[in-house]
Design a protein around this motif. Structure first.
Motif, PDB file in Angstrom:
ATOM      1  N   HIS A 101     -10.247  16.437  10.164  1.00  0.00           N
ATOM      2  CA  HIS A 101      -9.199  15.527   9.713  1.00  0.00           C
ATOM      3  C   HIS A 101      -8.390  15.132  10.945  1.00  0.00           C
ATOM      4  CE1 HIS A 101      -6.131  13.765   7.199  1.00  0.00           C
ATOM      5  NE2 HIS A 101      -5.210  14.531   7.748  1.00  0.00           N
ATOM      6  N   ILE A 102      -8.329  13.833  11.238  1.00  0.00           N
ATOM      7  CA  ILE A 102      -7.726  13.383  12.490  1.00  0.00           C
ATOM      8  C   ILE A 102      -6.284  12.934  12.264  1.00  0.00           C
ATOM      9  CG2 ILE A 102      -7.945  11.820  14.458  1.00  0.00           C
ATOM     10  CD1 ILE A 102     -10.882  11.547  13.821  1.00  0.00           C
ATOM     11  N   GLU A 103      -5.367  13.608  12.910  1.00  0.00           N
ATOM     12  CA  GLU A 103      -3.953  13.247  12.914  1.00  0.00           C
ATOM     13  C   GLU A 103      -3.629  12.559  14.245  1.00  0.00           C
ATOM     14  OE1 GLU A 103      -1.763  13.512  10.565  1.00  0.00           O
ATOM     15  OE2 GLU A 103      -2.822  14.762   9.106  1.00  0.00           O
ATOM     16  N   GLU A 134      -4.664   7.177   4.753  1.00  0.00           N
ATOM     17  CA  GLU A 134      -6.124   7.074   4.678  1.00  0.00           C
ATOM     18  C   GLU A 134      -6.645   5.985   5.615  1.00  0.00           C
ATOM     19  OE1 GLU A 134      -7.208   6.443   0.651  1.00  0.00           O
ATOM     20  OE2 GLU A 134      -6.587   8.449  -0.018  1.00  0.00           O
ATOM     21  N   PHE A 135      -5.945   4.850   5.653  1.00  0.00           N
ATOM     22  CA  PHE A 135      -6.364   3.778   6.559  1.00  0.00           C
ATOM     23  C   PHE A 135      -6.169   4.183   8.022  1.00  0.00           C
ATOM     24  CE2 PHE A 135      -5.820   0.857   2.845  1.00  0.00           C
ATOM     25  CZ  PHE A 135      -7.116   0.361   2.854  1.00  0.00           C
ATOM     26  N   LYS A 165     -13.667   1.145   5.728  1.00  0.00           N
ATOM     27  CA  LYS A 165     -13.511   2.338   4.899  1.00  0.00           C
ATOM     28  C   LYS A 165     -14.442   2.161   3.716  1.00  0.00           C
ATOM     29  CE  LYS A 165      -9.738   4.808   2.535  1.00  0.00           C
ATOM     30  NZ  LYS A 165      -9.875   4.302   1.159  1.00  0.00           N
ATOM     31  N   SER A 166     -15.531   2.916   3.709  1.00  0.00           N
ATOM     32  CA  SER A 166     -16.566   2.695   2.707  1.00  0.00           C
ATOM     33  C   SER A 166     -16.060   2.985   1.300  1.00  0.00           C
ATOM     34  CB  SER A 166     -17.788   3.578   2.997  1.00  0.00           C
ATOM     35  OG  SER A 166     -17.426   4.942   2.966  1.00  0.00           O
ATOM     36  N   THR A 167     -16.519   2.172   0.348  1.00  0.00           N
ATOM     37  CA  THR A 167     -16.183   2.372  -1.055  1.00  0.00           C
ATOM     38  C   THR A 167     -17.466   2.721  -1.800  1.00  0.00           C
ATOM     39  OG1 THR A 167     -16.447  -0.005  -1.401  1.00  0.00           O
ATOM     40  CG2 THR A 167     -14.217   0.805  -1.058  1.00  0.00           C
ATOM     41  N   LYS A 168     -17.435   3.840  -2.532  1.00  0.00           N
ATOM     42  CA  LYS A 168     -18.635   4.318  -3.210  1.00  0.00           C
ATOM     43  C   LYS A 168     -18.541   4.185  -4.722  1.00  0.00           C
ATOM     44  CE  LYS A 168     -19.569   7.622   0.492  1.00  0.00           C
ATOM     45  NZ  LYS A 168     -19.757   9.037   0.863  1.00  0.00           N
ATOM     46  N   PHE A 197       0.853  -1.185   0.000  1.00  0.00           N
ATOM     47  CA  PHE A 197       0.000   0.000   0.000  1.00  0.00           C
ATOM     48  C   PHE A 197       0.890   1.236   0.000  1.00  0.00           C
ATOM     49  CE2 PHE A 197      -2.748  -3.283   1.690  1.00  0.00           C
ATOM     50  CZ  PHE A 197      -3.961  -3.008   1.073  1.00  0.00           C
ATOM     51  N   SER A 198       0.503   2.239  -0.758  1.00  0.00           N
ATOM     52  CA  SER A 198       1.292   3.471  -0.822  1.00  0.00           C
ATOM     53  C   SER A 198       1.214   4.210   0.506  1.00  0.00           C
ATOM     54  CB  SER A 198       0.771   4.369  -1.938  1.00  0.00           C
ATOM     55  OG  SER A 198      -0.517   4.874  -1.610  1.00  0.00           O
ATOM     56  N   HIS A 199       2.103   5.173   0.691  1.00  0.00           N
ATOM     57  CA  HIS A 199       2.107   5.950   1.932  1.00  0.00           C
ATOM     58  C   HIS A 199       0.791   6.710   2.086  1.00  0.00           C
ATOM     59  CE1 HIS A 199       3.783   8.066   5.349  1.00  0.00           C
ATOM     60  NE2 HIS A 199       3.412   9.221   4.816  1.00  0.00           N
ATOM     61  N   ASN A 200       0.267   7.250   0.989  1.00  0.00           N
ATOM     62  CA  ASN A 200      -1.005   7.976   1.070  1.00  0.00           C
ATOM     63  C   ASN A 200      -2.146   7.040   1.454  1.00  0.00           C
ATOM     64  OD1 ASN A 200       0.059  10.476   0.427  1.00  0.00           O
ATOM     65  ND2 ASN A 200      -0.309  10.263  -1.773  1.00  0.00           N
TER      66      ASN A 200
END
Length: 431
Positions: free
Chosen positions: A192-194, A144-145, A257-260, A137-140
Motif C-alpha cells: 500500500h503506497i502512501e 484510492e485515486f 484504475k481498473s473496474t471489474k 469525490f469522497s475523501h476515500n
C-alpha cells in the motif's frame, strides 16, 4: 423487510453473479442460515431480495430465468456489505429514487450501455460526467485515486526499464543501474503506497526518465503496451511526492484504475435523464450478459483512435485496433440491439495526431488509401473500419475526442437529441 435489508438492483445482481458464480457465499455465523438460490439473469420485474419460506425449509428461488445458479447464505436475514459494497448499494437506492421521480415527472429517460476495450477511456468518461455534474469525490475515493497515480507511475517506469533491457539499449548514466534495482524492487500487488513511501522513489524515477536509454525506449512505445499517461505523471511527479498530495480533477481523469464490476451512473442534462451502465468489456467476454440490457436506448462504444500500431500485451500479437473492431462488431450486431443507436467515441485524438505525423498506418493496415500523414484521411479510414462492421443499419454517431475533453458529454446529449428527432419524424411519417 426483516433485518432492514433493501432490494438489490440489477447491477448488483449481475456483479454478485460474476463474483461468486459456481461458489457458495457465506455471510455471518450461527445456526440459522437460510439458503437463497439466485440466478444470473435479469429479473422479470422489480424483485425484492428473497425471503426464506421457513427457517426449516429455508430455500427460495427468485423470479429469474436460470442461467448461472448461485447460493447465498445469510444469518438471520442479514446481508453484511463491505464499505465499498455499502457505498454502491446506497448509490443504487439514490439512482432508483431519482428514476422514480423522473417517471412521475414524465421526464424522458435514456439508458446508455457504455462499453469498449481496456484503457480506451471509459472510466475517465464517467469521472468526467461526475465532475461536470459537480459531484465531488469522497475523501476515500481521492485516496484510492492517489494510490492509482502512484501505481501507474511506478508501473510505467518498470515497463520502460524492462523494455529497455529487451531492446538492448544501454544506460547513458551507469548510476541508473542502482535506480533500476530500486524501482524494480517495488511489488505493487503486495504493498500500500502512501506519500511518505512514494517519496523514496521520486528522485530515482526522475533520473531514469532523463536517461537517453529510457527516452529511446519511450520513443518505441508503440511496440509494447504502456500506460499513455506516463509522461503526464512524470511531468507532475514532484507535486505527487508532497506529503499532503491529493489528486486534482485532471489527475483523476488521467489515472488508470481498473473496474471489474458493472456500475450504473445517473445524471440529467437539460431535462433529459440518463442512466449509464458501465460494463467495460464484460458483454464481449460474457455474451449471456446481453440480455440484461435489452431495454437500452444507446450504445456508447469507446475505442482508442491511436492504437492502430499497438499490440495487446496479453497475447503479444493481436493488434489493438483489430481487437476493438471485433468487440464492436460482436456487440452492435447482436439482435437485441438491431434498433439501437450507436455513439462511437474515437478517443485519444491528441495521441493520434502525434502518431500520424511520425508514423505510417499502412504498416499495420495496408488497405489504407490516402495520405498516411494527413489526419483527416486517417480519421475517415478509422470511422469506415467501424461502420463496415455494422449489419443492422443502426444510426451511427462518431466523434474524435480526448480523455479530458469536457465537450464529450455534450456530444452524447446532442446525439440523443438528433435520435429523438428522427424517432419523432418516423412516427409522423407512419401516422
Amino acid at each position: 423487510m426483516p433485518g432492514g435489508r433493501s432490494p438489490l438492483n440489477m447491477a448488483q445482481y449481475i456483479n454478485l453473479a460474476l463474483q461468486i458464480s459456481g461458489s457458495t457465499f457465506i455471510v455471518g455465523e450461527g445456526d440459522a442460515k437460510p439458503e437463497f438460490h439466485i440466478t444470473a439473469a435479469k429479473p422479470e420485474s422489480n424483485v425484492m431480495a428473497a425471503e426464506p419460506e421457513s427457517h426449516n425449509e429455508g430455500k427460495t428461488t427468485l423470479g429469474f430465468k436460470v442461467d448461472v445458479r448461485l447460493s447465498l447464505i445469510t444469518h438471520h436475514h442479514t446481508y453484511k456489505f463491505t464499505a465499498e459494497e455499502h457505498n454502491a448499494h446506497q448509490r443504487s437506492h439514490e439512482i432508483d429514487a431519482m428514476l422514480k421521480h423522473d417517471m412521475r415527472s414524465n421526464k424522458r429517460l435514456m439508458r446508455i450501455l457504455l462499453t469498449g476495450t481496456c484503457e480506451s477511456g471509459k472510466s475517465a468518461f464517467l469521472r468526467l460526467v461526475r465532475l461536470i455534474n459537480k459531484e465531488e469525490f469522497s475523501h476515500n475515493e481521492l485516496l484510492e485515486f492517489r494510490e492509482a497515480v502512484y501505481e501507474n507511475l511506478i508501473q510505467g517506469m518498470q515497463v520502460l526499464i524492462q523494455e529497455r533491457t529487451m531492446f538492448g539499449i544501454p544506460w547513458q548514466n551507469s548510476a541508473n543501474e542502482v535506480n533500476e534495482i530500486l524501482v524494480r524492487s517495488v511489488e505493487l500487488c503486495s504493498m500500500h503506497i502512501e506519500p511518505c513511501t512514494f517519496q523514496h522513489y521520486v528522485s530515482a524515477i526522475v533520473s531514469l526518465w532523463k536517461d537517453s536509454g529510457i527516452q529511446e525506449t519511450y520513443k518505441r512505445r508503440s511496440e509494447f503496451q504502456l500506460c499513455e499517461s506516463v509522461q503526464y505523471f512524470i511531468d507532475n511527479i514532484h507535486r505527487f511526492g508532497q506529503l499532503n498530495y491529493l489528486p486534482s480533477s485532471l489527475d483523476i481523469l488521467y489515472a488508470h484504475k481498473s473496474t471489474k464490476a458493472i456500475a450504473e451512473h445517473y445524471f440529467v442534462l437539460r431535462n433529459i435523464s440518463f442512466v449509464i451502465s458501465d460494463v467495460g468489456d464484460l458483454c464481449f467476454r460474457k455474451p449471456r450478459l446481453f440480455h440484461y440490457f435489452d431495454d437500452i436506448t444507446f450504445i456508447l462504444f469507446i475505442a482508442s483512435s491511436s492504437e492502430f500500431d499497438q499490440i495487446r500485451i496479453e497475447d503479444d500479437h493481436t493488434n489493438c485496433l483489430v481487437e476493438s473492431l471485433i468487440m464492436f462488431k460482436t456487440i452492435v450486431n447482436n439482435l437485441l440491439f438491431f434498433n439501437t443507436s450507436i455513439i462511437l467515441f474515437l478517443n485519444k485524438t491528441d495521441l493520434l495526431e502525434e502518431k500520424v505525423r511520425k508514423g505510417d498506418i499502412r504498416k499495420n493496415f495496408p488497405e489504407f488509401q490516402g495520405d498516411p500523414h494527413r489526419l483527416e484521411n486517417v480519421q475517415a479510414f478509422l470511422v469506415q473500419c467501424f461502420r463496415q462492421r455494422m449489419i443492422h443499419g443502426q444510426l451511427l454517431f462518431h466523434h474524435f475526442t480526448t480523455t479530458v475533453n469536457k465537450q464529450n458529454i455534450w456530444f452524447v446529449f446532442h446525439d440523443v437529441k438528433d435520435t429523438i428527432m428522427q424517432w419523432n419524424l418516423k412516427r409522423t411519417i407512419i401516422i
